[in-house]
Design a protein around this motif. Structure first.
Motif, PDB file in Angstrom:
ATOM      1  N   GLY A   1      -7.899  10.361   2.503  1.00  0.00           N
ATOM      2  CA  GLY A   1      -7.868  11.806   2.300  1.00  0.00           C
ATOM      3  C   GLY A   1      -6.664  12.222   1.481  1.00  0.00           C
ATOM      4  N   LEU A   2      -5.528  11.620   1.804  1.00  0.00           N
ATOM      5  CA  LEU A   2      -4.278  11.939   1.117  1.00  0.00           C
ATOM      6  C   LEU A   2      -4.391  11.619  -0.378  1.00  0.00           C
ATOM      7  CD1 LEU A   2      -1.323  12.829   1.643  1.00  0.00           C
ATOM      8  CD2 LEU A   2      -0.754  10.400   1.833  1.00  0.00           C
ATOM      9  N   VAL A   3      -4.900  10.425  -0.675  1.00  0.00           N
ATOM     10  CA  VAL A   3      -5.013  10.008  -2.074  1.00  0.00           C
ATOM     11  C   VAL A   3      -5.989  10.911  -2.827  1.00  0.00           C
ATOM     12  CG1 VAL A   3      -5.784   8.155  -3.591  1.00  0.00           C
ATOM     13  CG2 VAL A   3      -4.401   7.624  -1.594  1.00  0.00           C
ATOM     14  N   ARG A   4      -7.125  11.186  -2.184  1.00  0.00           N
ATOM     15  CA  ARG A   4      -8.113  12.053  -2.829  1.00  0.00           C
ATOM     16  C   ARG A   4      -7.533  13.424  -3.118  1.00  0.00           C
ATOM     17  NH1 ARG A   4     -13.296  10.456   0.420  1.00  0.00           N
ATOM     18  NH2 ARG A   4     -12.219  11.584   2.039  1.00  0.00           N
ATOM     19  N   THR A   5      -6.832  13.985  -2.143  1.00  0.00           N
ATOM     20  CA  THR A   5      -6.239  15.304  -2.335  1.00  0.00           C
ATOM     21  C   THR A   5      -5.268  15.282  -3.504  1.00  0.00           C
ATOM     22  OG1 THR A   5      -6.374  15.593   0.040  1.00  0.00           O
ATOM     23  CG2 THR A   5      -5.037  17.183  -1.163  1.00  0.00           C
ATOM     24  N   ALA A   6      -4.399  14.262  -3.526  1.00  0.00           N
ATOM     25  CA  ALA A   6      -3.395  14.182  -4.593  1.00  0.00           C
ATOM     26  C   ALA A   6      -4.064  14.087  -5.953  1.00  0.00           C
ATOM     27  CB  ALA A   6      -2.477  12.982  -4.358  1.00  0.00           C
ATOM     28  N   ILE A   7      -5.141  13.315  -6.031  1.00  0.00           N
ATOM     29  CA  ILE A   7      -5.796  13.122  -7.325  1.00  0.00           C
ATOM     30  C   ILE A   7      -6.541  14.379  -7.767  1.00  0.00           C
ATOM     31  CG2 ILE A   7      -7.718  11.871  -8.407  1.00  0.00           C
ATOM     32  CD1 ILE A   7      -6.580   9.362  -7.072  1.00  0.00           C
ATOM     33  N   LEU A   8      -7.019  15.153  -6.790  1.00  0.00           N
ATOM     34  CA  LEU A   8      -7.758  16.369  -7.150  1.00  0.00           C
ATOM     35  C   LEU A   8      -6.842  17.506  -7.598  1.00  0.00           C
ATOM     36  CD1 LEU A   8     -10.640  16.593  -4.544  1.00  0.00           C
ATOM     37  CD2 LEU A   8     -10.816  16.173  -6.985  1.00  0.00           C
TER      38      LEU A   8
ATOM     39  N   PHE B   1      -5.298   6.750   4.673  1.00  0.00           N
ATOM     40  CA  PHE B   1      -4.700   7.233   3.425  1.00  0.00           C
ATOM     41  C   PHE B   1      -5.703   7.892   2.495  1.00  0.00           C
ATOM     42  CE2 PHE B   1      -1.445   3.681   4.018  1.00  0.00           C
ATOM     43  CZ  PHE B   1      -0.535   4.555   4.591  1.00  0.00           C
TER      44      PHE B   1
ATOM     45  N   TRP C   1       0.820  -1.211   0.000  1.00  0.00           N
ATOM     46  CA  TRP C   1       0.000   0.000   0.000  1.00  0.00           C
ATOM     47  C   TRP C   1       0.851   1.258   0.000  1.00  0.00           C
ATOM     48  CZ3 TRP C   1      -4.389   1.362  -1.623  1.00  0.00           C
ATOM     49  CH2 TRP C   1      -5.451   0.453  -1.650  1.00  0.00           C
TER      50      TRP C   1
ATOM     51  N   GLN D   1     -11.309  18.443   0.006  1.00  0.00           N
ATOM     52  CA  GLN D   1     -11.226  17.274  -0.876  1.00  0.00           C
ATOM     53  C   GLN D   1     -12.426  16.343  -0.749  1.00  0.00           C
ATOM     54  OE1 GLN D   1     -10.532  14.249   0.789  1.00  0.00           O
ATOM     55  NE2 GLN D   1      -9.555  14.908   2.680  1.00  0.00           N
TER      56      GLN D   1
ATOM     57  N   ALA E   1      -8.306   2.012  -0.397  1.00  0.00           N
ATOM     58  CA  ALA E   1      -7.324   2.530   0.567  1.00  0.00           C
ATOM     59  C   ALA E   1      -7.967   2.621   1.949  1.00  0.00           C
ATOM     60  CB  ALA E   1      -6.826   3.899   0.134  1.00  0.00           C
TER      61      ALA E   1
ATOM     62  N   VAL F   1      -7.619   2.397  -6.053  1.00  0.00           N
ATOM     63  CA  VAL F   1      -6.818   2.842  -4.911  1.00  0.00           C
ATOM     64  C   VAL F   1      -7.674   3.679  -3.968  1.00  0.00           C
ATOM     65  CG1 VAL F   1      -4.862   4.267  -4.187  1.00  0.00           C
ATOM     66  CG2 VAL F   1      -4.635   2.766  -6.167  1.00  0.00           C
TER      67      VAL F   1
END
Lengths: 282, 322
Positions: free
Chosen positions: B128-135, B126, A12, A268, B122, B118
């Motif tokens: 929130g982090l992934v969503r932020t990065a993708i946005l 993680f 992960w 977000q 996830a 992902v």
């Protein structure tokens, strides 16, 4: 949740690191370019050999080579985008409220039209607008961009809000009235708190879309009277004729990206739910 | 503020039985009127800003009309269309546009599905982090993305990517990515994919959320492998969402403009249809010809949408809530 095994955990971490690198690399790259000196540009490395804020001084400090060009276009962008977002959200709120709550013929037509407008090739309508705006004096004005921007912001605002409003338990309003609240009180205390986040999220999404526009911006303006940032970036020139505008453009790109990153970090969760609900039955 | 009682069942549209129409109560009629009063302005403006200009473009496309010589304006029927359709440059543009569209949508479908998985799988920490990065790419201005990738690759503006690729045997570190078609298209597509994949992955994410979890569980209990679950349970249940995502991205990719404008301006045979229309009407002020290209671009989009909706039976209301 049960504890993850070590291989799974490492898997992960690798996946998430990959997503982060992929999503943030270009932003990091142009940030680094914006911090390079004129000579450092050609170092052939990602990181600047010598760090400098000169490029930011060029676009922000008084007397900077591109300061007037950039700040004027920034003002245009903010003004035009905010106004068209505001109009779109107000109109779309009324429209989506009607679609979610009232029974009237033509709902489908409205939603289908919104869908069709959102995939409409913008370039197809830019030529007639260019011609018409020149005749009636809207060419190179704020209003001349605010109107076409509604074709970008209205459809998505209608879809997103209609999806949000469908999920509001409107019965609460009646329940509050039964409990003795006046109609206005009932609306304000039950519906508004539930609807406000949806309206706010929609405004963010509509703002992003208008902020991103380039085709209208470059086609319907000719001076800094109304030229928005994306169009202005392609008009940058270097501090002298021997200098490249690379650094200044990169710095300006970072300045207009910072607010977006901040909004994304804070909201977000809402943005994702807004985009996915507008897309699919929530 | 309305205080009428609207039952939740009203949300689903059902065709009203014909005889009922005559006996419409005053209340129902008032509701209809209110509905159009509230929805009308938004609807009217949408039509005004798109329908009117496209009709105007249709009209202008039948004229010889050059802003540099306004006096020579003359009605010439479909002459503009004949000129364009017999011009190899137009077909070159069409081919490039189709090529870019097909490649970007295919890549985005795969990458977007990966990102959606992902985000879906996830763990909370993680997510929130992934969503932020993708946005971030979603929110960024396309022109900024174009400059970012352009400066990373272009040797004339201090690109460094060539140095990173120097280890590849036979790679020429003096390669000018924007001097020929193939390599230009590579970077253009890269930027387009980076910027727009988040959109497709969010559409797919909402499709993933609709896959019934117990079906997945049942398949696993029956001993299905991860791949089998994906192929037999998840993908079939997501078909509608996938088709809608592909349709939307295809129509959007077909009007690609910003990335090409910034990186090549259409040089080296990278002039997609939108750029051709822009360069003709706004660049050379050939309003008649430009309008004809605009109309052809619009027709292409209509045809693509038609193929998807009729041919693949994409039910937009299945994916989009209506």
């Amino acid at each position: 949740m049960r504890a993850m095994s070590w291989p799974l955990r490492i898997g992960w971490i690798v996946i998430i690191a990959a997503v982060l690198v992929w999503s943030l690399f270009p932003v990091f790259s142009i940030l680094m370019t914006s911090l390079k000196t004129q000579d450092g540009l050609f170092s052939g490395t990602l990181l600047p050999p010598e760090w400098t804020f000169d490029n930011y001084a060029q676009i922000l400090a008084p007397g900077g080579a591109a300061q007037e060009l950039f700040l004027t276009s920034l003002r245009n962008s903010i003004g035009i985008t905010l106004i068209s977002t505001f109009i779109a959200v107000v109109l779309a709120t009324l429209c989506a409220y009607a679609i979610a709550r009232l029974d009237f013929p033509g709902k489908r037509i409205i939603l289908t039209t919104a869908l069709a407008v959102s995939v409409f090739p913008i370039v197809s309508i830019v030529t007639p607008l260019f011609n018409l705006w020149r005749t009636i004096g809207l060419y190179d004005t704020w209003l001349g961009l605010i109107i076409p921007y509604l074709s970008l912001t209205l459809p998505i605002a209608i879809w997103t809000l209609a999806a949000f409003f469908r999920q509001i338990p409107w019965e609460l309003e009646q329940a509050a009235q039964v409990d003795g609240a006046t109609p206005f009180e009932a609306f304000r205390k039950t519906v508004v708190p539930l609807a406000a986040p949806g309206v706010f999220t929609t405004a963010i999404i509509a703002f992003f879309i208008a902020w991103n526009d380039f085709v209208y911006g470059i086609s319907l303006t000719s001076t800094d009277a109304a030229r928005p940032v994306p169009a202005a970036l392609s008009f940058f020139t270097g501090a002298s004729q021997f200098e490249q505008p690379t650094g200044a453009i990169s710095a300006a790109a970072i300045v207009v990206t910072i607010p977006i990153v901040i909004v994304v970090v804070i909201f977000q969760r809402r943005i994702v739910s807004g985009l996915t609900q507008g897309a699919v039955k929530g | 503020v309305t205080t009428d009682t609207v039952a939740p069942t009203r949300r689903s549209e059902r065709p009203a039985p014909k005889p009922a129409r005559r006996r419409l109560s005053d209340r129902a009629r008032a509701e209809r009127r209110l509905g159009w009063m509230l929805a009308g302005p938004a609807f009217g403006i949408m039509l005004l800003v798109t329908l009117y200009p496209i009709v105007q473009a249709l009209f202008d496309s039948l004229f010889r009309l050059r802003l540099t010589a306004p006096d020579e304006r003359a009605f010439i029927w479909f002459e503009n269309y004949r000129v364009i359709l017999s011009d190899p440059a137009f077909w070159q543009s069409m081919w490039i546009t189709v090529l870019i569209t097909v490649i970007t949508v295919l890549i985005e479908l795969v990458v977007g599905f990966g990102l959606a998985l992902v985000m879906h799988r996830a763990i909370k920490r993680f997510r929130g982090l992934v969503r932020t990065a993708i946005l971030v790419p979603y929110g960024i201005i396309t022109v900024v993305s174009a400059f970012a990738w352009f400066y990373a690759f272009d040797i004339n503006s201090g690109g460094y990517i060539n140095n990173w690729l120097a280890w590849i045997p036979g790679f020429d570190t003096d390669l000018n990515w924007f001097a020929q078609q193939g390599t230009s298209l590579f970077v253009i597509i890269l930027s387009e994919v980076w910027k727009t994949t988040p959109f497709i992955s969010l559409l797919l994410l909402s499709g993933l959320a609709q896959v019934p979890g117990d079906l997945e569980e049942a398949a696993k209990v029956d001993g299905a492998t991860g791949w089998e679950v994906m192929r037999r349970v998840i993908l079939p249940n997501m078909k509608a969402a996938i088709m809608v995502a592909v349709l939307f991205r295809t129509l959007e990719a077909f009007r690609i403009f910003d990335n090409i404008f910034i990186m090549t301006g259409g040089a080296n045979d990278t002039e997609a249809l939108s750029l051709l229309a822009y360069n003709t009407s706004i660049g050379r002020l050939e309003i008649g010809l430009g309008s004809a290209i605009s109309v052809l671009l619009f027709l292409s989009v209509l045809i693509i949408a038609g193929i998807f909706i009729k041919g693949f039976k994409v039910d937009l209301s299945a994916g989009r809530n209506s």
